[in-house]
Structures are given as C-alpha cells and as structure tokens.
Design an enzyme around this catalytic site. Structure first.
Site, PDB file in Angstrom:
ATOM      1  CG  HIS A 180     -12.149 121.557  46.516  1.00  0.00           C
ATOM      2  ND1 HIS A 180     -12.696 121.088  47.681  1.00  0.00           N
ATOM      3  CD2 HIS A 180     -12.502 122.840  46.414  1.00  0.00           C
ATOM      4  CE1 HIS A 180     -13.335 122.070  48.269  1.00  0.00           C
ATOM      5  NE2 HIS A 180     -13.233 123.135  47.532  1.00  0.00           N
ATOM      6  NE  ARG A 186     -12.242 129.988  43.002  1.00  0.00           N
ATOM      7  CZ  ARG A 186     -12.751 130.010  41.762  1.00  0.00           C
ATOM      8  NH1 ARG A 186     -12.038 129.603  40.744  1.00  0.00           N
ATOM      9  NH2 ARG A 186     -13.994 130.419  41.558  1.00  0.00           N
ATOM     10  NE  ARG A 221     -10.840 133.769  46.809  1.00  0.00           N
ATOM     11  CZ  ARG A 221     -11.844 133.067  46.300  1.00  0.00           C
ATOM     12  NH1 ARG A 221     -12.940 133.680  45.872  1.00  0.00           N
ATOM     13  NH2 ARG A 221     -11.754 131.769  46.196  1.00  0.00           N
ATOM     14  CD  GLU A 243     -17.063 136.503  47.317  1.00  0.00           C
ATOM     15  OE1 GLU A 243     -17.251 135.694  46.405  1.00  0.00           O
ATOM     16  OE2 GLU A 243     -16.112 136.411  48.114  1.00  0.00           O
ATOM     17  CG  ASN A 303     -18.953 131.576  40.987  1.00  0.00           C
ATOM     18  OD1 ASN A 303     -19.419 131.799  39.885  1.00  0.00           O
ATOM     19  ND2 ASN A 303     -17.732 131.112  41.176  1.00  0.00           N
ATOM     20  CG  ASP A 304     -19.889 133.012  47.059  1.00  0.00           C
ATOM     21  OD1 ASP A 304     -20.635 132.049  47.322  1.00  0.00           O
ATOM     22  OD2 ASP A 304     -18.650 132.957  47.166  1.00  0.00           O
ATOM     23  NE  ARG A 343     -20.256 128.702  44.571  1.00  0.00           N
ATOM     24  CZ  ARG A 343     -19.125 129.388  44.699  1.00  0.00           C
ATOM     25  NH1 ARG A 343     -19.088 130.479  45.441  1.00  0.00           N
ATOM     26  NH2 ARG A 343     -18.049 129.015  44.081  1.00  0.00           N
ATOM     27  CB  CYS A 371     -13.079 136.857  39.310  1.00  0.00           C
ATOM     28  SG  CYS A 371     -13.542 137.058  41.029  1.00  0.00           S
TER      29      CYS A 371
HETATM   30  C1  PEP Z   1     -17.295 133.856  43.348  1.00  0.00           C
HETATM   31  O1  PEP Z   1     -17.936 133.686  44.377  1.00  0.00           O
HETATM   32  O2  PEP Z   1     -17.800 134.266  42.279  1.00  0.00           O
HETATM   33  C2  PEP Z   1     -15.853 133.586  43.319  1.00  0.00           C
HETATM   34  C3  PEP Z   1     -15.115 133.915  42.287  1.00  0.00           C
HETATM   35  O3  PEP Z   1     -15.317 132.950  44.379  1.00  0.00           O
HETATM   36  P1  PEP Z   1     -15.457 131.368  44.665  1.00  0.00           P
HETATM   37  O4  PEP Z   1     -16.092 130.746  43.449  1.00  0.00           O
HETATM   38  O5  PEP Z   1     -14.085 130.888  44.923  1.00  0.00           O
HETATM   39  O6  PEP Z   1     -16.346 131.386  45.852  1.00  0.00           O
HETATM   40 MG    MG Z   2     -16.934 133.461  46.280  1.00  0.00          MG
END
Ligand code: PEP
Ligand code: MG
Length: 754
Positions: free
Chosen positions: A368, A475, A511, A610, A633-634, A644, A681
């Site tokens: 973070h 977020r 979110r 995701e 990302n997920d 990841r 996103c």
């Molecule tokens: C993602 O998973 O792409 C996403 C935007 O959420 P986070 O990175 O917060 O898991």
């Molecule tokens: Mg995510």
C-alpha cells in the site's frame, strides 16, 4: 591469561584512557595494540583497516615487524585476515599455518607464531577492519577471550569510524561502504526520476558512550529499556497502534517472540558484564547477529534475523532517546526516504513539498505504500536489499523508478545525465499537460473515455490536472486500511462526500470494500488461510458479514444524496452473488427512504469482472447490471493461476497474449450484445502499448493511474482502431505466447505515439 569478566573490563578502562589522550591517531592505535596484547597476554596484536578497493592494510601492530605497518596488505578474501573480512566471522586457530587460507607475508616475521585469533571490526553491518592476536604456543583461545576481542573490536570500530584515521591516510577504511558509489537494482513501484539526498526513515543511532562507568547502573538501564520495549511491542500487536502495524503484522509475532526471548536479554546482560554501556551492549549483540545474518543462506532465517535487528534498533532508540522516524525532522529540499519498510500513513506524514522519492528494502508493487507513492506522483522502488547499510542521512542519491535503479553517491557525470533525464521527464510532462484540454479521440474519430484510479483524497487533484473524464475506480478500502479502527458511519460519509465534492461534477465509480489477500485491516481479525488470494475476501466476506457492507452502502448513498452515483462490487464469482449484493442495496435504500433521505439519482450499480468464471455467465449477468468493469489485475492473475504479487512470476505470462486479450474481446462482444457499458480499471490500462491492445479489442473506456492519462491520450490521438483490429484479429486466434512484439511493430509502422 585473564578469562574472567574483569579482563575485558580492565581492558576497556585502559582503552578509554587512551582514547582521551591528546595524541595523533597513529600513536593512539599503536598504544591500543600494546594494551590489547598486554591484557590478553598475546605476543602479537595487529589492526588491519579496510581501504578503498577492498584492501586490508596493516595499520598498527605490537609484535610483528614495525616496517610492515602500512606496507602489508591483503585483499578481502585473501589469507586469514581477508577471509575474516570477506565472511564477517572470527577465526580461532591453534595452528594458523595449517589453515588452507593462510598466506605468509615475509615482511611481518609472523612465521614464529602459531595460535591465531582474529575478529572482524564491523560497523553498520559492514566490515571495516580486522583485529588479530597471535601467540607462539599452539593453543585454542577460550570463548571468553574471543568475546573480549569482539568487544574490543567494537570500540575500535568507533575509533576508526570517528574519522580520526584521516590523519594517517587520505581516504580511510571506516566508511569504505559509506564513501564509495553504489549501484543497486530493485523493483519499480512507482515511475519517475529524482535526484536528492537520502533520509533514513529510522535515523541511525549514534552511540556516544561505549564503556561503562558503573556496571550495575547499566544493567538497570537495560532492564528498564527492555521492559519498555516489551510493552511497546505488545501494544503494537494488541492493535492500539494498528496503523503502524498494518504493514508489519506478519512479522510482529516474531518480533514479540524475540522481545520476550530470555536468551537475547541474557546475551545483552553478559555484554554489559564485559564493561560496555547498555547501548554498546545492544550494538555488540547486534553485530554478532548481523554477522550471522550475512552468513546464513536460508532466506527465512535471514528475515527473522532482520526482525531481531529491527528490535535492537528500537531498543537503542529507547536507551539513547533518539527520535523514532525522520518524518518530523527538518527534511532537506530533495528528500528521498530510505527505509526497510513502512506503512502508507507513515509516508503521508512527510512534508510533501520536500519529498521526492522513496526506496524500500522490502515492499512489493502491490504494497500500500507503493499505491500511496503512485498517488503522490513520486518515484518509488522496493526490494532494494542492503541499501540501508550503504547510505547515511544526507548521502546524495538518484532514484529511477522506471528501471528500479538506485545510485548512491553518484559520480558527477551520472548526476549530470540524470539531471538531463529529469528535465526530459519534465518536458514530456509539459507536453502531456498541453494535451490536457484536447479531446481523447482516435485519429480516425471515436471517443475513448479515460478515467483515473484513485483511493485517497490526495488523488483527486490529479483528476483535474490530468484532464481525465472521471474516477473509474475508487478503491474505498484504502481509507479503512489507514484507519486505526473501523471507520464509523459519519467518517465514511464525510470521506465519500469529500471525494464527490472534489470531483466537481465528474463521475466517480466507488468500489465497495475489497478486503483480504494482501489488503489487511489491522483491527479486523481474519482467520489464517492457506490461500488468501482465493480465500474469504472481498464480496465473499461482505455477504457473510452484511453489517459492514450495509454500513458502507448507507454511507455512500448518504454522501451522494440526490446526485448521480456509481457503485460496483469486486470479486463477484457468479450471478447469484451479484444478486445478493443487489438485495443488500435494496435493504439499505428502503432504510434510507424510511428515514426521509433522498437517494442518489441516478444510482448505477455495476459488477467487476475479475474472476474467470464470469466469462461463462455474461449472458445472465449483463442484463442485470448497469455497467461492468474489468479488473484486469485479478482477471489475469486468475486466468493464468499466477500470483500478481510474486516477483518470480512477473512477466511470465503476458496480458497481451491471445488468451487474455481473447477474454477481454469476449467481454466487449457480450457487453455490446446486451448494450451495457464496459470499462477496464486494472494497471494494464495505464501502459500505452497495453492500452492500445485494449482499444484494439474494442474497449472504449479505461481507467488508470493519473500519471498515465497524458501518455495514453497521446497514443489514442494517433491511433486508427479499425486498422489495428484488422491486424490483431487473426493474431488472437494464434497459439502465440504474446502478441506484444507484433503490436509494437504495428505502432512503429503506423506512427502510433508510445
Ligand atoms: C484489479 O484487480 O484489476 C483491480 C482493479 O482491483 P485491485 O487491483 O484493487 O485488486
Ligand atoms: Mg481486483
């Protein structure tokens, strides 16, 4: 030979007297070797000092030939002395000449000596010299003798580091590590380049008094400090200082174990018995620990020893009253913070007008503090192992967040080159700034919506500076992660209202809480899980504990009273889950209406895609959502079963592969079929080439880090989407590992600005 604790005490007292005498540094060293030799009943005592180039030079001796002083030299790793320096370990040998590393230096006349005891002289984890005693007889030195020599070496380290030896040689040993230039490569956490001066987040503690005047008093000081330390660690673990604990919670248990470890404390007491002050005793034991740390090949053990090192530093701070962190000190103008690790709130504590970068010895891309660094727009690097030992507060330092490189005490040429790079970045930023008010349209027409990802109040100004269309992903969990307890309704409402207010009419997609896996709330007890990324997290937890979700939805709707609002749910794995989330929204809507509140209008609810299972439920899911947002990302992590956050897997699978892009294409087609807006996103959208691929498969809206808006917009304005799709379509049906090189070539051939 004196083997009682009195031996070292007498020795230390004599050393203190010598150190107070107004003599030259060379004379002082000459006296010191005499005293040590006499005290330890050794025929030889020698001091070797590390000079630039990793060369150990004989600086003083009692017993060896005088003419060898400043002439005898050994490279690190060479001979017994070099071996001690290289491995940072002591050697205790009854018959030194039989040792395979023994190297005979004829000018010293040492052939008549058999027994050999040598210890490294260490400072801040770096070997800066070697202290040796020798005897003619073949004998094994006792453990007490070894310890006495180690204690002496520590006092000597202060003499050497004090810089007194500069009279003897222009460039001295002490701080070979601290005078030389160093180049390290870590992981890029946030892009950008900065030149500045290092600031140790936890400033080094300088010990003024090494030698005890009153041993029982030093013992009492130690006991008091240890009691304070234990109380502090317990407090951290019990969550009363949860903010700081967030980042450390997994190591804190180990730290607590050490703090209560009797073995550690009794080693500290024994060190005081040898005549050291309480703080010097801590450093002495810390040196041993560091030497062991350097030798251990087991990364887990090394980490634990690192924790013990942290604990020793805390204890030193208690004993010396030194300040805990540098955030409240006067920062230099271009401060680059160096730390083992830190929490996001700690970074925000620094004066932002002076903060230029942050470098961590640990810390991964998804940590973070990395998210906060990106939000602040400063370069950040993680995994810069060993950096703390190489810098002091004030050391000139260059951070290149793009390549993950750190240059400590860079040459003037390098500084000039980087100053040019900084100017280049600034020029580029100015060009992007000029694009701010230009529309985000493709070369051949067609608008592409560009949004920013955010999670902190400090992100919001970027919405306007960058000229983005809105916040595509807010977020909400960051506020929760930085708080010391669960934010109450009022504070949640205030937070969301502030975001809406600062967005000045631009849309914000909130979110709901995405907690779990690497996102931990220190005040929320979560069961230990084998696979937290696949575990009880995010919407799963929210649906099982609807009170949390209800409170958050209530806060969001109260903050958005009467205004347009968008809310989306993360980590949905099937249609049923989404329906259950909608039910919670309905309950909250009814609750608010009953109390006379006005609901947000229009209130749009969406799903994050995701988890790959949704790819086969889109025909059922899309009809019941207002919009969808791909969390790449997920989605990519789960498509490839590839963590990841694991640096070993970074780059192993490419989102620009037929598999990942094929999944995105499918989502776009289904969204078109059901006439529902879809956006993306994940971090992907912020890289121009990747964003080009996404637009290629048909996305017309993406959300990204604010600093990427300019570069992505420049790409968009130079792109012919139809031509790109014609080029990409057959490639998506190929068995290629990635189509990245093809996309790159397309961009070059067609003048796409990347
Ligand atoms: C993602 O998973 O792409 C996403 C935007 O959420 P986070 O990175 O917060 O898991
Ligand atoms: Mg995510």
């Amino acid at each position: 030979m004196a083997t009682s604790a009195l031996g070292p005490r007498v020795l230390l007292r004599r050393l203190r007297e010598v150190m107070a005498e107004p003599v030259t540094a060379q004379k002082r060293l000459d006296k010191i070797v005499q005293i040590i030799a006499a005290n330890m009943v050794a025929e030889v005592c020698s001091i070797y000092v590390m000079r630039p180039g990793e060369v150990l030079e004989l600086y003083a001796t009692e017993g060896l030939k005088r003419e060898a002083v400043h002439h005898s030299k050994l490279k690190s790793g060479e001979g017994l002395v070099g071996t001690i320096a290289r491995q940072a370990i002591g050697l205790n040998l009854p018959d030194a000449q039989q040792h395979p590393s023994f190297k005979y230096l004829p000018e010293t006349g040492e052939e008549i000596y058999n027994a050999f005891l040598g210890v490294p002289i260490m400072r801040g984890g770096t070997v800066i010299g070697v202290l040796v005693v020798q005897n003619r007889t073949r004998r094994h030195y006792t453990e007490e003798e070894e310890e006495a020599l180690q204690t002496t070496a520590m006092v000597l380290a202060e003499v050497i580091a004090a810089g007194e030896l500069r009279e003897v040689a222009s460039e001295v040993a002490a701080d070979v590590a601290h005078v030389r230039s160093h180049h390290l490569r870590g992981d890029s956490l946030a892009e950008g380049v900065a030149l500045g001066h290092a600031v140790l987040h936890e400033p080094r503690v300088i010990i003024q008094n090494m030698i005890a005047e009153d041993v029982p008093k030093e013992k009492r000081r130690l006991e008091d400090a240890v009691a304070q330390l234990r109380a502090h660690v317990d407090e951290l673990l019990d969550g009363s200082d949860a903010q700081r604990a967030t980042e450390y919670s997994d190591v804190l248990e180990t730290v607590r174990m050490f703090a209560h470890d009797k073995g550690w404390v009794s080693r500290l007491r024994e060190a005081i018995d040898t005549g050291l002050t309480a703080e010097a005793a801590v450093e002495r034991v810390q040196n041993d620990n560091r030497a062991r740390m350097m030798r251990t090949p087991d990364p887990y053990l090394r980490d634990r020893m690192h924790d013990l090192d942290d604990l020793s530093n805390r204890l030193l701070r208690i004993l010396t009253g030194a300040i805990a962190t540098a955030s409240r000190t006067d920062l230099p103008d271009n401060a680059i913070i160096v730390s083992r690790n830190m929490g996001p709130a700690e970074l925000l504590d620094y004066d932002r007008t002076k903060l230029r970068g942050v470098i961590l010895e640990e810390g991964g891309r998804t940590s973070h503090v990395a998210i906060v660094a990106r939000a602040l727009g400063i370069p950040a690097i993680g995994q810069a192992a060993g950096l703390i030992d190489l810098v002091d507060t004030g050391s000139p330092i260059i951070i290149d967040g793009g390549t993950g490189e750190v240059f400590v005490r860079p040459s003037t040429d390098l500084q000039r080159a980087y100053a040019e790079k900084v100017r280049f970045y600034a020029r580029k930023q100015a060009q992007y700034a000029a694009l701010r008010d230009q529309p985000s349209v493709l070369k051949t027409g067609g608008r592409i919506e560009l949004n920013i990802n955010a999670g902190l109040i400090v992100d919001l100004p970027h919405l306007h500076d960058s000229g983005a269309d809105g916040v595509g992903l807010y977020r909400t969990e960051l506020q929760f992660m930085m708080a010391t307890r669960f934010p109450r309704l009022g504070s949640q409402v205030r937070h969301y209202a502030q975001i809406i207010d600062q967005a000045k009419g631009k849309p914000v997609t909130f979110r709901t809480l995405d907690i779990g896996a690497d996102k931990v709330l220190p005040y929320l007890r979560q069961p230990k899980e084998e696979n937290p990324a696949l575990g009880w997290r995010s919407i799963r937890m929210a649906l099982d504990r609807p009170a949390l979700l209800r409170l958050q939805l209530r806060a969001l709707m109260l903050a958005g009273e009467g205004k347009p609002m968008k809310i989306m749910f993360p980590m949905i794995a099937d249609v049923e889950e989404y329906k259950r989330a909608l039910e919670v929204v309905e309950i909250e809507k009814a609750h608010l209406l009953k109390r006379g509140h006005v609901l947000p209008s229009p209130l749009k609810l969406g799903v994050m895609i995701e988890i790959p299972s949704l790819l086969w439920q889109l025909d059922h899911l899309l009809p019941i959502v207002d919009f969808a947002s791909i969390g790449s990302n997920d989605l990519v992590q789960f498509l490839f079963a590839s963590d990841r956050g694991n640096p070993k897997l970074a780059g192993r699978y490419d989102p620009l592969s037929p598999a990942a892009l094929g999944a995105m294409r499918l989502i776009v087609e289904k969204a078109e079929k059901h006439k529902k807006p879809v956006t993306l996103c994940g971090e992907l959208g912020g890289r121009p080439l990747e964003a080009m691929g996404l637009i290629g498969v048909g996305l017309t809206s993406i959300s990204m880090v604010p600093s990427a808006i300019g570069p992505v917009k420049a790409m968009v304005r130079s792109l012919d989407r139809e031509k790109l799709w014609k080029f990409m379509e057959p490639l998506l049906n190929s068995p290629l590992h990635t189509i990245r090189p093809d996309l790159m070539e397309f961009a070059q051939r067609n003048g796409v600005v990347l």
